[in-house]
Write a protein that holds these residues in place. Sequence first.
Motif, short mmCIF file in Angstrom:
data_model
loop_
_atom_site.label_atom_id
_atom_site.label_comp_id
_atom_site.label_asym_id
_atom_site.label_seq_id
_atom_site.Cartn_x
_atom_site.Cartn_y
_atom_site.Cartn_z
N ALA A 3 6.73 -35.46 -0.96
CA ALA A 3 5.32 -35.50 -0.64
C ALA A 3 5.15 -34.94 0.65
N THR A 4 6.19 -34.93 1.45
CA THR A 4 6.32 -34.33 2.95
C THR A 4 6.41 -32.73 2.93
N VAL A 5 7.02 -32.42 2.17
CA VAL A 5 7.43 -31.01 1.84
C VAL A 5 5.96 -30.44 1.41
N GLU A 6 5.40 -31.10 0.42
CA GLU A 6 4.12 -30.53 -0.27
C GLU A 6 3.02 -30.67 0.77
N ASN A 7 3.01 -31.51 1.63
CA ASN A 7 1.64 -31.40 2.44
C ASN A 7 2.22 -30.69 3.74
N THR A 25 2.01 -42.09 1.66
CA THR A 25 1.35 -41.10 0.56
C THR A 25 1.88 -41.79 -0.92
N VAL A 26 2.93 -42.23 -1.18
CA VAL A 26 3.51 -42.61 -2.17
C VAL A 26 3.84 -44.28 -2.11
N LEU A 27 3.47 -44.91 -1.20
CA LEU A 27 3.61 -46.33 -1.10
C LEU A 27 3.05 -46.92 -2.18
N PRO A 28 1.86 -46.67 -2.92
CA PRO A 28 1.23 -47.34 -4.13
C PRO A 28 2.35 -47.20 -5.20
N GLN A 29 3.00 -46.07 -5.30
CA GLN A 29 4.05 -46.04 -6.49
C GLN A 29 5.11 -46.80 -6.41
N LEU A 30 5.54 -47.37 -5.39
CA LEU A 30 6.53 -48.18 -5.18
C LEU A 30 6.70 -49.33 -5.91
#
Length: 279
Positions: A250-254, A266-271
């Motif tokens: 996510a960091t690379v893509e932002n 950004t990805v915390l909801p996926q945890l």
Amino acid sequence: MKRIITLQDITCVGKCALTVALPVISSFGIEACPLPTALLSTHTAFKSFKIFDLHNNMQEIIPELKNQGFSFDGIYSAYLGSKEQIQTVCDFIDDFKTDNTLVLVDPVMGDNGKLYSGFDIEFPKEMQKLCKKADIIVPNVTEASFLLNKGGKLFYSNLDGLMLQMQRLCDLGPKICVLTGVELNKKVGSAIYDKTTGEFYCYLKEKIDRTFHGTGDLFASVLFSALIKGFSNKKALQIAVEFTYRAMKATVENKDASWYGVDFETVLPQLISLSTEIT
């Protein structure tokens, strides 16, 4: 509700240590209790920073926690700024660990073959004492080498060699060793070894050719939370590697991502969903 107390530093800006650990632990439905070891304006990768040792404050807080009868399902130790703090955490474990308490030590000391600034060669010897009191240790390969008195480089060429080094780390005292920054066959990830059962498992992902800050703190926080929630060693490792990897991607893509940390928010909801995706 399960309760974890975590003893590590807090940075105002930097996406590491307590600012990572607290939201991760809470996301698992676990009560997160911070006991800060130091306060930093930013983490140490910035060109300049201010740091305030909180050791004296810790020594005043700990008796209050003890007097009020608090107990913890998990004790999670990470960055400690001095040898004196190591002894204080050892004493804390002696005072608060019960048969139902799991203790994880992330022996934060260095990376890329070197100790962090401010740590001398005697520091790893003191850290060995803390590792002896842990159920689980989570060093990176550099920290593992210093714990084994190998001067910054950990040598292994295959899974058998990797397991041998982890067995030696468990000889320091912990039941379980989790090694991060493992590289094999152009892939990178982590491995776990349980000396009680002999279980060994390595989980690797495609390497992302970029430097990230705070991924060790993120990984350890996810791993420990998953273990406290009752996931198996294998599944906890998978969840931790996968979530850390997703945060890195996510960091690379932002294109607007900060250089000083990963976009774990950004990805915390996926945890939590990872626990059902991974089998």
